[in-house]
Design a protein around this motif. Structure first.
Motif, PDB file in Angstrom:
ATOM      1  N   ASN A 257       0.851  -1.130   0.131  1.00 40.29           N
ATOM      2  CA  ASN A 257       0.249  -0.090  -0.047  1.00 40.29           C
ATOM      3  C   ASN A 257       0.788   1.332  -0.095  1.00 40.29           C
ATOM      4  OD1 ASN A 257      -2.494  -1.548   0.218  1.00 40.29           O
ATOM      5  ND2 ASN A 257      -2.079  -1.845   2.349  1.00 40.29           N
ATOM      6  N   THR A 258       2.196   1.274  -0.536  1.00 40.72           N
ATOM      7  CA  THR A 258       3.090   2.365  -0.422  1.00 40.72           C
ATOM      8  C   THR A 258       3.722   2.355  -1.924  1.00 40.72           C
ATOM      9  OG1 THR A 258       5.008   1.243   0.322  1.00 40.72           O
ATOM     10  CG2 THR A 258       3.446   2.108   1.929  1.00 40.72           C
ATOM     11  N   ILE A 259       4.250   3.596  -2.000  1.00 35.81           N
ATOM     12  CA  ILE A 259       5.056   4.144  -3.119  1.00 35.81           C
ATOM     13  C   ILE A 259       6.319   4.506  -2.342  1.00 35.81           C
ATOM     14  CG2 ILE A 259       5.632   5.837  -4.625  1.00 35.81           C
ATOM     15  CD1 ILE A 259       2.905   6.008  -5.755  1.00 35.81           C
ATOM     16  N   GLY A 260       7.224   3.724  -2.820  1.00 36.85           N
ATOM     17  CA  GLY A 260       8.455   4.126  -2.035  1.00 36.85           C
ATOM     18  C   GLY A 260       9.144   3.335  -0.827  1.00 36.85           C
ATOM     19  N   VAL A 261       9.682   3.665   0.187  1.00 38.58           N
ATOM     20  CA  VAL A 261      10.377   2.877   1.230  1.00 38.58           C
ATOM     21  C   VAL A 261       9.809   3.405   2.496  1.00 38.58           C
ATOM     22  CG1 VAL A 261      12.345   2.090  -0.176  1.00 38.58           C
ATOM     23  CG2 VAL A 261      12.330   4.304   1.362  1.00 38.58           C
ATOM     24  N   THR A 262       9.115   4.628   2.560  1.00 37.23           N
ATOM     25  CA  THR A 262       8.451   4.853   3.885  1.00 37.23           C
ATOM     26  C   THR A 262       6.958   4.151   4.111  1.00 37.23           C
ATOM     27  OG1 THR A 262       9.362   7.130   3.406  1.00 37.23           O
ATOM     28  CG2 THR A 262       7.814   6.844   5.086  1.00 37.23           C
ATOM     29  N   VAL A 263       7.248   3.393   5.088  1.00 37.82           N
ATOM     30  CA  VAL A 263       6.089   2.301   5.226  1.00 37.82           C
ATOM     31  C   VAL A 263       5.362   2.814   6.721  1.00 37.82           C
ATOM     32  CG1 VAL A 263       5.145   0.224   5.467  1.00 37.82           C
ATOM     33  CG2 VAL A 263       6.657   0.635   3.972  1.00 37.82           C
ATOM     34  N   ASN A 264       4.225   3.198   6.936  1.00 44.51           N
ATOM     35  CA  ASN A 264       3.714   3.575   8.275  1.00 44.51           C
ATOM     36  C   ASN A 264       2.709   2.516   8.599  1.00 44.51           C
ATOM     37  OD1 ASN A 264       1.318   4.632   7.009  1.00 44.51           O
ATOM     38  ND2 ASN A 264       2.434   6.376   6.362  1.00 44.51           N
ATOM     39  N   ASN A 265       2.020   2.614   9.744  1.00 45.29           N
ATOM     40  CA  ASN A 265       1.070   1.755  10.423  1.00 45.29           C
ATOM     41  C   ASN A 265      -0.249   2.252  10.119  1.00 45.29           C
ATOM     42  OD1 ASN A 265       3.017  -0.041  11.456  1.00 45.29           O
ATOM     43  ND2 ASN A 265       3.039   1.349  13.266  1.00 45.29           N
ATOM     44  N   LEU A 266      -0.622   3.100   9.129  1.00 46.08           N
ATOM     45  CA  LEU A 266      -1.878   3.556   8.945  1.00 46.08           C
ATOM     46  C   LEU A 266      -2.377   2.940   7.973  1.00 46.08           C
ATOM     47  CD1 LEU A 266      -0.838   7.650   8.839  1.00 46.08           C
ATOM     48  CD2 LEU A 266      -1.898   6.025  10.792  1.00 46.08           C
ATOM     49  N   ARG A 267      -3.730   2.933   7.769  1.00 47.05           N
ATOM     50  CA  ARG A 267      -4.525   2.267   6.568  1.00 47.05           C
ATOM     51  C   ARG A 267      -4.405   3.043   5.329  1.00 47.05           C
ATOM     52  NH1 ARG A 267     -10.166   0.158   9.334  1.00 47.05           N
ATOM     53  NH2 ARG A 267      -9.479  -1.299  11.040  1.00 47.05           N
ATOM     54  N   PRO A 268      -4.313   2.196   4.269  1.00 43.97           N
ATOM     55  CA  PRO A 268      -4.333   3.067   3.029  1.00 43.97           C
ATOM     56  C   PRO A 268      -5.746   4.121   2.628  1.00 43.97           C
ATOM     57  CG  PRO A 268      -4.771   0.711   2.641  1.00 43.97           C
ATOM     58  CD  PRO A 268      -4.540   0.838   4.186  1.00 43.97           C
ATOM     59  N   GLN A 269      -5.564   5.074   2.218  1.00 40.37           N
ATOM     60  CA  GLN A 269      -6.517   6.097   1.862  1.00 40.37           C
ATOM     61  C   GLN A 269      -6.941   6.156   0.447  1.00 40.37           C
ATOM     62  OE1 GLN A 269      -6.581   9.786   4.077  1.00 40.37           O
ATOM     63  NE2 GLN A 269      -4.714   9.185   5.012  1.00 40.37           N
ATOM     64  N   GLN A 270      -8.162   6.455   0.093  1.00 41.32           N
ATOM     65  CA  GLN A 270      -8.499   6.732  -0.973  1.00 41.32           C
ATOM     66  C   GLN A 270      -7.708   7.984  -1.628  1.00 41.32           C
ATOM     67  OE1 GLN A 270     -12.549   7.913  -2.099  1.00 41.32           O
ATOM     68  NE2 GLN A 270     -12.810   6.484  -3.473  1.00 41.32           N
ATOM     69  N   ILE A 271      -6.884   7.857  -2.713  1.00 42.94           N
ATOM     70  CA  ILE A 271      -6.336   8.938  -3.133  1.00 42.94           C
ATOM     71  C   ILE A 271      -6.816   9.322  -4.698  1.00 42.94           C
ATOM     72  CG2 ILE A 271      -3.899  10.304  -3.796  1.00 42.94           C
ATOM     73  CD1 ILE A 271      -4.178   9.111  -0.871  1.00 42.94           C
ATOM     74  N   VAL A 272      -7.433  10.555  -4.912  1.00 42.35           N
ATOM     75  CA  VAL A 272      -7.856  10.757  -6.142  1.00 42.35           C
ATOM     76  C   VAL A 272      -7.218  11.879  -6.854  1.00 42.35           C
ATOM     77  CG1 VAL A 272     -10.106  11.637  -7.480  1.00 42.35           C
ATOM     78  CG2 VAL A 272     -10.273  10.056  -5.274  1.00 42.35           C
ATOM     79  N   LEU A 273      -6.685  11.490  -7.947  1.00 45.65           N
ATOM     80  CA  LEU A 273      -5.796  12.652  -8.569  1.00 45.65           C
ATOM     81  C   LEU A 273      -6.578  12.897  -9.914  1.00 45.65           C
ATOM     82  CD1 LEU A 273      -2.373  10.987  -7.782  1.00 45.65           C
ATOM     83  CD2 LEU A 273      -3.440  12.869  -6.613  1.00 45.65           C
ATOM     84  N   LYS A 274      -6.438  14.134 -10.448  1.00 47.52           N
ATOM     85  CA  LYS A 274      -6.824  14.656 -11.811  1.00 47.52           C
ATOM     86  C   LYS A 274      -5.725  15.113 -12.664  1.00 47.52           C
ATOM     87  CE  LYS A 274     -10.402  17.215 -14.300  1.00 47.52           C
ATOM     88  NZ  LYS A 274     -11.560  18.127 -14.144  1.00 47.52           N
ATOM     89  N   PHE A 275      -5.445  14.398 -13.943  1.00 53.03           N
ATOM     90  CA  PHE A 275      -4.395  14.799 -14.585  1.00 53.03           C
ATOM     91  C   PHE A 275      -4.985  15.601 -16.032  1.00 53.03           C
ATOM     92  CE2 PHE A 275      -2.871  11.310 -11.970  1.00 53.03           C
ATOM     93  CZ  PHE A 275      -1.644  11.930 -11.818  1.00 53.03           C
ATOM     94  N   THR A 276      -4.093  16.331 -16.331  1.00 51.95           N
ATOM     95  CA  THR A 276      -4.506  17.260 -17.910  1.00 51.95           C
ATOM     96  C   THR A 276      -4.587  16.323 -18.937  1.00 51.95           C
ATOM     97  OG1 THR A 276      -2.229  17.690 -18.013  1.00 51.95           O
ATOM     98  CG2 THR A 276      -3.596  19.322 -16.683  1.00 51.95           C
ATOM     99  N   PRO A 277      -5.005  16.653 -20.035  1.00 54.77           N
ATOM    100  CA  PRO A 277      -5.026  15.828 -21.275  1.00 54.77           C
ATOM    101  C   PRO A 277      -3.414  15.453 -21.757  1.00 54.77           C
ATOM    102  CG  PRO A 277      -6.761  17.345 -21.331  1.00 54.77           C
ATOM    103  CD  PRO A 277      -5.988  17.701 -20.069  1.00 54.77           C
ATOM    104  N   LEU A 278      -2.615  16.394 -21.322  1.00 54.73           N
ATOM    105  CA  LEU A 278      -1.256  16.270 -21.844  1.00 54.73           C
ATOM    106  C   LEU A 278      -0.621  15.177 -20.941  1.00 54.73           C
ATOM    107  CD1 LEU A 278       1.298  17.493 -23.252  1.00 54.73           C
ATOM    108  CD2 LEU A 278       1.514  18.872 -21.414  1.00 54.73           C
ATOM    109  N   HIS A 279      -0.955  15.074 -19.573  1.00 51.67           N
ATOM    110  CA  HIS A 279      -0.223  14.049 -18.930  1.00 51.67           C
ATOM    111  C   HIS A 279      -1.218  12.746 -18.805  1.00 51.67           C
ATOM    112  CE1 HIS A 279       1.692  17.565 -17.368  1.00 51.67           C
ATOM    113  NE2 HIS A 279       2.816  16.906 -17.222  1.00 51.67           N
ATOM    114  N   ALA A 280      -2.398  12.721 -19.227  1.00 47.34           N
ATOM    115  CA  ALA A 280      -2.945  11.488 -18.973  1.00 47.34           C
ATOM    116  C   ALA A 280      -2.359  10.104 -19.748  1.00 47.34           C
ATOM    117  CB  ALA A 280      -4.544  11.822 -19.742  1.00 47.34           C
TER     118      ALA A 280
END
Length: 350
Positions: A257-280
């Motif tokens: 449930n992580t990106i990278g190497v920093t892992v905590n004891n928290l539950r994963p959250q719902q992350i919502v991201l909106k990208f521009t057409p250029l980056h999509a």
């Protein structure tokens, strides 16, 4: 475990010897490249002894027989050097070719045969899931072999960081983990004023963004730590301290449930991201995480959902898209990114 211990002991015994020999060869090579002075055997002995003391703390010196044997090895094709070492006036050693160096030695035919054999062996794993992790290694090896055979420049340029510190510890730590040995580590983090020395029980090695980490624990009751190899000052295997084994954690689950190497004891959250057409297109073809789901995709851009713990690496990943992404949820992460961008903007407003 018995076989692993034997393998480790053999490795531990041979590694310092091989390293010392390499230091001797490279020191002799550096001397013979320096044509501003003449080098006798006594001069080479003195310089090699100084190098071994500087790099390995060995102060007993080197014998005449050892230097003579080293010169014979360098002259031969045993290591592929075939160094053109000559004696001038029956006393002074130098290279017949002033441009020669063992660091410039080309890949020999024997090397090519062995590399081709290794390639053939690795290619037999195609079709197995394990090969996915080896495919990049195989491609690199195949490219080097073909380049050497055809005597042409490489047509594949892999990402690499040849100046990255700490890589010299990688193989040593790998074998220590295999042998289940506790480590005595001298370590200095970026935040620390002084280095610290402690016992560490390594469980696995992890790479992230071209940086390697040793993962494990100092004590059973403490949390898992990630030690950056480039911050390790010194490391030794302990034969006396009992090893603390990993009987609980599985790498894949630990980083699930992580990106990278920093892992905590928290539950994963719902992350919502909106990208521009250029980056999509980039986000679709290279997902940020295995949990990525597309919520909406149209001419106005791309909205995705991720199930992740919020950590420093996630923030850096989002900030890396600059003005191409907007955090929609959670509100806490949105405010963190907004604050970082606001502070960054001040640098350009003065």
């Amino acid at each position: 475990m018995k076989n692993i211990s034997k393998t480790y002991k053999k490795y531990a015994l041979n590694m310092p010897t091989n390293r010392n020999a390499l230091i001797r060869y490279k020191t002799i090579d550096a001397c013979l490249q320096n044509r501003q002075r003449k080098w006798t055997l006594e001069d080479l002995i003195e310089r090699v002894s100084d190098a071994l003391y500087e790099y390995e703390g060995i102060d007993k010196g080197i014998s005449l027989r050892t230097i003579q044997a080293d010169i014979q090895v360098m002259r031969s094709d045993k290591l592929g050097y075939e160094a053109p070492i000559v004696v001038v006036d029956k006393k002074y050693y130098t290279y017949a070719d002033p441009n020669f160096s063992i660091t410039k030695s080309p890949i020999t035919q024997t090397d090519l045969i062995q590399m081709n054999e290794a390639l053939s062996l690795l290619k037999q794993f195609r079709g197995f899931s394990h090969f996915d992790q080896l495919s990049e290694v195989v491609n690199k090896l195949e490219e080097h072999v073909y380049s050497a055979q055809e005597k042409r420049s490489s047509i594949i340029d892999f990402e690499k960081n040849e100046n990255l510190k700490g890589l010299s510890y990688l193989d040593y730590l790998y074998h220590a983990i295999l042998a289940k040995k506790a480590l005595i580590i001298t370590y200095k983090s970026f935040k620390a004023r002084q280095e610290g020395v402690f016992v560490f029980h390594g469980w696995w090695l992890k790479e992230f963004k071209n940086r390697w980490f040793l993962v494990g624990k100092r004590k059973e009751e403490e949390s898992i730590l990630h030690l950056a190899l480039d911050r390790i000052q010194e490391v030794h295997v302990s034969e006396d301290i009992p090893y603390l084994p990993n009987d609980v954690f599985v790498q894949e689950e630990f980083y699930k449930n992580t990106i990278g190497v920093t892992v905590n004891n928290l539950r994963p959250q719902q992350i919502v991201l909106k990208f521009t057409p250029l980056h999509a297109p980039y986000v679709i073809t290279k997902p940020l995480h295995h949990s990525q789901k597309v919520i909406e995709e149209n001419e106005r851009g791309l909205t995705i959902e991720l199930a992740l713990q919020i950590n420093f690496e996630l923030e850096k990943e989002i900030l890396g898209f600059g003005d191409g992404v907007e955090v929609l949820a959670p509100l806490k992460l949105r405010k963190v990114i907004q604050g970082r961008l606001s502070r960054a903007l001040k640098y350009y407003q003065s």
